[in-house]
Design a protein around this motif. Structure first.
Motif, PDB file in Angstrom:
ATOM      1  N   ALA A  24      22.325  -4.275   9.051  1.00 55.92           N
ATOM      2  CA  ALA A  24      22.982  -3.997  10.284  1.00 55.92           C
ATOM      3  C   ALA A  24      21.985  -3.175  11.194  1.00 55.92           C
ATOM      4  O   ALA A  24      21.925  -3.344  12.312  1.00 55.92           O
ATOM      5  N   GLU A  25      21.345  -2.224  10.424  1.00 52.82           N
ATOM      6  CA  GLU A  25      20.201  -1.310  10.817  1.00 52.82           C
ATOM      7  C   GLU A  25      19.259  -2.128  11.561  1.00 52.82           C
ATOM      8  O   GLU A  25      18.824  -2.089  12.634  1.00 52.82           O
ATOM      9  N   ALA A  26      18.702  -3.201  10.975  1.00 48.82           N
ATOM     10  CA  ALA A  26      17.517  -4.096  11.238  1.00 48.82           C
ATOM     11  C   ALA A  26      18.032  -4.933  12.479  1.00 48.82           C
ATOM     12  O   ALA A  26      17.302  -4.992  13.451  1.00 48.82           O
TER      13      ALA A  26
ATOM     14  N   ALA B  13      10.783  -5.043   3.951  1.00 47.80           N
ATOM     15  CA  ALA B  13      12.248  -5.096   4.190  1.00 47.80           C
ATOM     16  C   ALA B  13      13.092  -5.424   5.458  1.00 47.80           C
ATOM     17  O   ALA B  13      13.846  -6.247   5.570  1.00 47.80           O
ATOM     18  N   HIS B  14      12.281  -4.753   6.427  1.00 46.63           N
ATOM     19  CA  HIS B  14      12.963  -5.055   7.862  1.00 46.63           C
ATOM     20  C   HIS B  14      12.753  -6.449   8.284  1.00 46.63           C
ATOM     21  O   HIS B  14      13.940  -7.252   8.644  1.00 46.63           O
ATOM     22  N   GLN B  15      11.443  -7.120   8.065  1.00 44.94           N
ATOM     23  CA  GLN B  15      11.413  -8.242   8.538  1.00 44.94           C
ATOM     24  C   GLN B  15      12.012  -9.476   7.549  1.00 44.94           C
ATOM     25  O   GLN B  15      12.734 -10.107   8.216  1.00 44.94           O
ATOM     26  N   SER B  16      12.172  -8.844   6.385  1.00 46.86           N
ATOM     27  CA  SER B  16      12.779 -10.069   5.245  1.00 46.86           C
ATOM     28  C   SER B  16      14.614  -9.785   5.816  1.00 46.86           C
ATOM     29  O   SER B  16      15.108 -10.950   5.866  1.00 46.86           O
ATOM     30  N   ALA B  17      14.792  -8.781   6.052  1.00 46.53           N
ATOM     31  CA  ALA B  17      16.192  -8.607   6.458  1.00 46.53           C
ATOM     32  C   ALA B  17      16.758  -9.299   7.998  1.00 46.53           C
ATOM     33  O   ALA B  17      17.662 -10.347   7.907  1.00 46.53           O
ATOM     34  N   LEU B  18      15.693  -9.502   8.790  1.00 45.27           N
ATOM     35  CA  LEU B  18      15.838 -10.189  10.079  1.00 45.27           C
ATOM     36  C   LEU B  18      15.679 -11.623   9.763  1.00 45.27           C
ATOM     37  O   LEU B  18      16.517 -12.236  10.215  1.00 45.27           O
ATOM     38  N   ASP B  19      14.876 -12.077   8.804  1.00 41.85           N
ATOM     39  CA  ASP B  19      14.357 -13.478   8.530  1.00 41.85           C
ATOM     40  C   ASP B  19      15.696 -13.918   7.997  1.00 41.85           C
ATOM     41  O   ASP B  19      16.430 -15.003   8.066  1.00 41.85           O
TER      42      ASP B  19
ATOM     43  N   GLU C 224      17.936  -2.714  -1.213  1.00 41.18           N
ATOM     44  CA  GLU C 224      17.917  -1.153  -1.845  1.00 41.18           C
ATOM     45  C   GLU C 224      16.370  -1.271  -2.515  1.00 41.18           C
ATOM     46  O   GLU C 224      16.044  -2.484  -3.281  1.00 41.18           O
ATOM     47  N   VAL C 225      15.664  -0.530  -1.893  1.00 44.99           N
ATOM     48  CA  VAL C 225      14.146  -0.746  -2.328  1.00 44.99           C
ATOM     49  C   VAL C 225      13.768   0.398  -3.390  1.00 44.99           C
ATOM     50  O   VAL C 225      13.896   1.483  -3.216  1.00 44.99           O
TER      51      VAL C 225
ATOM     52  N   PRO D 277       0.963  -0.917  -0.019  1.00 47.28           N
ATOM     53  CA  PRO D 277      -0.006   0.002   0.000  1.00 47.28           C
ATOM     54  C   PRO D 277       0.834   1.235   0.046  1.00 47.28           C
ATOM     55  O   PRO D 277       0.373   2.188  -0.616  1.00 47.28           O
ATOM     56  N   ASP D 278       2.166   1.289   0.657  1.00 45.93           N
ATOM     57  CA  ASP D 278       2.648   2.403   0.725  1.00 45.93           C
ATOM     58  C   ASP D 278       4.238   2.312   1.269  1.00 45.93           C
ATOM     59  O   ASP D 278       4.629   1.143   1.380  1.00 45.93           O
ATOM     60  N   MET D 279       4.983   2.960   1.426  1.00 44.86           N
ATOM     61  CA  MET D 279       6.398   3.133   1.406  1.00 44.86           C
ATOM     62  C   MET D 279       6.471   2.496   2.916  1.00 44.86           C
ATOM     63  O   MET D 279       7.716   1.783   3.157  1.00 44.86           O
ATOM     64  N   GLU D 280       5.923   2.923   3.898  1.00 45.51           N
ATOM     65  CA  GLU D 280       5.941   2.336   5.273  1.00 45.51           C
ATOM     66  C   GLU D 280       5.839   0.883   5.125  1.00 45.51           C
ATOM     67  O   GLU D 280       6.535   0.049   5.663  1.00 45.51           O
ATOM     68  N   ALA D 281       4.710   0.611   4.558  1.00 47.76           N
ATOM     69  CA  ALA D 281       4.666  -1.130   4.547  1.00 47.76           C
ATOM     70  C   ALA D 281       5.791  -1.783   3.677  1.00 47.76           C
ATOM     71  O   ALA D 281       6.415  -2.732   4.075  1.00 47.76           O
ATOM     72  N   ALA D 282       6.327  -0.980   2.716  1.00 49.84           N
ATOM     73  CA  ALA D 282       7.708  -1.489   2.040  1.00 49.84           C
ATOM     74  C   ALA D 282       8.879  -1.657   3.121  1.00 49.84           C
ATOM     75  O   ALA D 282       9.473  -2.502   2.998  1.00 49.84           O
ATOM     76  N   TYR D 283       8.991  -0.645   3.748  1.00 45.47           N
ATOM     77  CA  TYR D 283      10.057  -0.532   4.994  1.00 45.47           C
ATOM     78  C   TYR D 283       9.667  -1.760   5.968  1.00 45.47           C
ATOM     79  O   TYR D 283      10.800  -2.461   6.221  1.00 45.47           O
ATOM     80  N   LEU D 284       8.589  -1.992   6.401  1.00 43.47           N
ATOM     81  CA  LEU D 284       8.349  -3.111   7.326  1.00 43.47           C
ATOM     82  C   LEU D 284       8.648  -4.430   6.583  1.00 43.47           C
ATOM     83  O   LEU D 284       9.135  -5.092   7.209  1.00 43.47           O
TER      84      LEU D 284
END
Length: 133
Positions: free
Chosen positions: A71-73, A32-38, A56-57, A23-30
């Motif tokens: 590293a940030e995640a 990316a964050h979860q995928s990075a952690l996984d 890089e989104v 739906p938006d960039m915030e959802a894209a960030y979330l």
């Protein structure tokens, strides 16, 4: 609904060809964050260090909307405050790396041009000898 592409950057690079409708960039960030952690968790179990990687989104027009270093995640998950380089330093580093790549490519092109010029001179000398003889 916009489409976002999650390109993996690091030692190995993987371009996302399919993308995900979000739906938006915030959802894209979330996402990316979860995928990075996984991915980081899986890589750590394999003995690989995920800290050198980032997502890089990119939006559907090819514009980079944000970058999320693994590293940030990981730092955020551990409760540590992420270390963020100021944008100007990051941009300067990226431009420096790009300049080094372009310089190496240009040096190779100069070597190729010099080799072609030598071959051309040799051919012209050979032709001149054949005409004279």
């Amino acid at each position: 609904m916009p489409r976002f592409f999650f390109h993996l950057r690091g030692v190995l690079e993987d371009l996302d060809q399919d993308g995900v409708d979000l739906p938006d960039m915030e959802a894209a960030y979330l996402e990316a964050h979860q995928s990075a952690l996984d991915m980081a968790q899986e890589w750590l179990h394999q003995g690989r260090n995920p800290r050198g990687y980032a997502f890089e989104v990119v939006n559907d027009t090819g514009e980079v909307v944000f970058e999320l270093p693994f590293a940030e995640a990981l730092d955020r998950q551990a409760g540590r405050r992420p270390v963020n380089l100021p944008g100007t330093i990051r941009t300067a580093k990226e431009q420096g790396e790009r300049m080094m790549r372009l310089t190496a490519e240009l040096a190779q092109q100069v070597k190729d041009a010099q080799a072609n010029l030598r071959r051309s001179c040799e051919l012209l000398q050979h032709l001149g000898k054949n005409r004279a003889g």
